[in-house]
Design a protein around this motif. Structure first.
Motif, PDB file in Angstrom:
ATOM      1  N   GLU A 155      43.458   5.023  52.304  1.00  0.00           N
ATOM      2  CA  GLU A 155      43.780   6.443  52.501  1.00  0.00           C
ATOM      3  C   GLU A 155      43.560   6.849  53.957  1.00  0.00           C
ATOM      4  O   GLU A 155      44.394   7.518  54.570  1.00  0.00           O
ATOM      5  N   GLY A 156      42.431   6.442  54.530  1.00  0.00           N
ATOM      6  CA  GLY A 156      42.141   6.747  55.933  1.00  0.00           C
ATOM      7  C   GLY A 156      43.142   6.104  56.873  1.00  0.00           C
ATOM      8  O   GLY A 156      43.608   6.728  57.834  1.00  0.00           O
TER       9      GLY A 156
ATOM     10  N   THR B 193      48.318   6.328  60.227  1.00  0.00           N
ATOM     11  CA  THR B 193      49.727   5.926  60.338  1.00  0.00           C
ATOM     12  C   THR B 193      50.645   7.145  60.335  1.00  0.00           C
ATOM     13  O   THR B 193      51.571   7.242  61.150  1.00  0.00           O
ATOM     14  N   ARG B 194      50.369   8.096  59.439  1.00  0.00           N
ATOM     15  CA  ARG B 194      51.183   9.319  59.385  1.00  0.00           C
ATOM     16  C   ARG B 194      51.043  10.122  60.677  1.00  0.00           C
ATOM     17  O   ARG B 194      52.021  10.656  61.198  1.00  0.00           O
TER      18      ARG B 194
ATOM     19  N   HIS C 198      55.596   3.067  69.097  1.00  0.00           N
ATOM     20  CA  HIS C 198      54.864   3.770  70.156  1.00  0.00           C
ATOM     21  C   HIS C 198      53.580   4.311  69.531  1.00  0.00           C
ATOM     22  O   HIS C 198      53.617   4.984  68.513  1.00  0.00           O
ATOM     23  N   SER C 199      52.456   3.990  70.111  1.00  0.00           N
ATOM     24  CA  SER C 199      51.187   4.419  69.537  1.00  0.00           C
ATOM     25  C   SER C 199      50.638   5.649  70.251  1.00  0.00           C
ATOM     26  O   SER C 199      50.597   5.701  71.475  1.00  0.00           O
ATOM     27  N   THR C 200      50.230   6.620  69.450  1.00  0.00           N
ATOM     28  CA  THR C 200      49.542   7.790  69.987  1.00  0.00           C
ATOM     29  C   THR C 200      48.084   7.770  69.543  1.00  0.00           C
ATOM     30  O   THR C 200      47.387   8.768  69.667  1.00  0.00           O
ATOM     31  N   ILE C 201      47.644   6.631  69.027  1.00  0.00           N
ATOM     32  CA  ILE C 201      46.272   6.499  68.540  1.00  0.00           C
ATOM     33  C   ILE C 201      45.425   5.797  69.587  1.00  0.00           C
ATOM     34  O   ILE C 201      45.759   4.704  70.052  1.00  0.00           O
ATOM     35  N   TYR C 202      44.344   6.446  69.937  1.00  0.00           N
ATOM     36  CA  TYR C 202      43.382   5.915  70.895  1.00  0.00           C
ATOM     37  C   TYR C 202      42.055   5.710  70.178  1.00  0.00           C
ATOM     38  O   TYR C 202      41.846   6.207  69.077  1.00  0.00           O
TER      39      TYR C 202
ATOM     40  N   GLN D 290      53.502  11.538  65.999  1.00  0.00           N
ATOM     41  CA  GLN D 290      53.138  11.500  67.416  1.00  0.00           C
ATOM     42  C   GLN D 290      51.985  12.433  67.771  1.00  0.00           C
ATOM     43  O   GLN D 290      51.947  13.035  68.848  1.00  0.00           O
ATOM     44  N   VAL D 291      51.041  12.565  66.856  1.00  0.00           N
ATOM     45  CA  VAL D 291      49.821  13.327  67.117  1.00  0.00           C
ATOM     46  C   VAL D 291      48.948  12.501  68.066  1.00  0.00           C
ATOM     47  O   VAL D 291      48.737  11.311  67.847  1.00  0.00           O
ATOM     48  N   ARG D 292      48.478  13.126  69.123  1.00  0.00           N
ATOM     49  CA  ARG D 292      47.613  12.417  70.078  1.00  0.00           C
ATOM     50  C   ARG D 292      46.173  12.549  69.610  1.00  0.00           C
ATOM     51  O   ARG D 292      45.571  13.615  69.713  1.00  0.00           O
TER      52      ARG D 292
END
Length: 184
Positions: free
Chosen positions: A99-100, A105-106, A4-8, A111-113
């Protein structure tokens, strides 16, 4: 199987700052990670680092500069070919980029939006899809590209547009690598 991706991702382009923030809020973004190598805009000063950071804070979001690790025009001259063009294959092997990417990924694991931001409006024209999005796919994370309030394009859709329908998966179901292409 995709996590599940929380990356936009989002590009500021020539948007009004109010519209840009409205788009972020429509996806409940908490953190904006600025992946521009140089965090200012000559033509759109509302997206200069200090102004943007203030506007985001005013609207309950946190600004974080990460252009030093995820920027598309690194200071490291070994990321360029002999003509001075960026080569994504070189960038993706660098420790600063790894690193970035690990940071993203972390954040996704927790689940940080968040949204990564660059200046290019269209994700198919930006390193946030061609480099970062493709590398995240290798970790089974598919970025969601914000194109308007409440409207996204998947990483796969963006890459299909970029490849004019040839897609990002080969005949054997393996993700194809687009990061070796030079950017002109």
């Amino acid at each position: 199987m995709m996590n599940h991706s929380t990356i936009y991702s989002i590009g500021h382009g020539n948007k009004r700052i109010e519209d840009f923030i409205f788009e972020l809020k429509s996806f409940n973004i908490e953190y904006l990670l600025d992946i521009r190598s140089k965090p200012f805009s000559k033509w759109n000063p509302q997206f200069n680092q200090d102004v943007l950071e203030f506007e985001l804070k005013t609207n309950g979001m946190v600004y974080v500069f990460v252009g030093d690790t995820l920027g598309g025009l690194p200071e490291d001259r070994t990321c360029y070919d002999l003509e001075g063009k960026v080569v994504y294959d070189y960038i993706k092997e660098k420790d600063f980029f790894k690193e970035g990417l690990n940071r993203l990924t972390r954040a996704n694991d927790k689940q940080v939006r968040l949204a990564i931001m660059c200046s290019e409006t269209k994700p198919e024209n930006c390193h946030r899809s061609k480099l970062i999005g493709q590398e995240l796919l290798k970790n089974n994370i598919a970025i969601k590209h914000i194109v308007a309030a409440n409207k996204i394009k998947s990483q796969q859709m963006v890459m299909n547009e970029l490849t004019k329908g040839k897609g990002t998966v080969d005949l054997f179901g393996n993700t194809m690598d687009f990061t070796s292409r030079k950017i002109y």
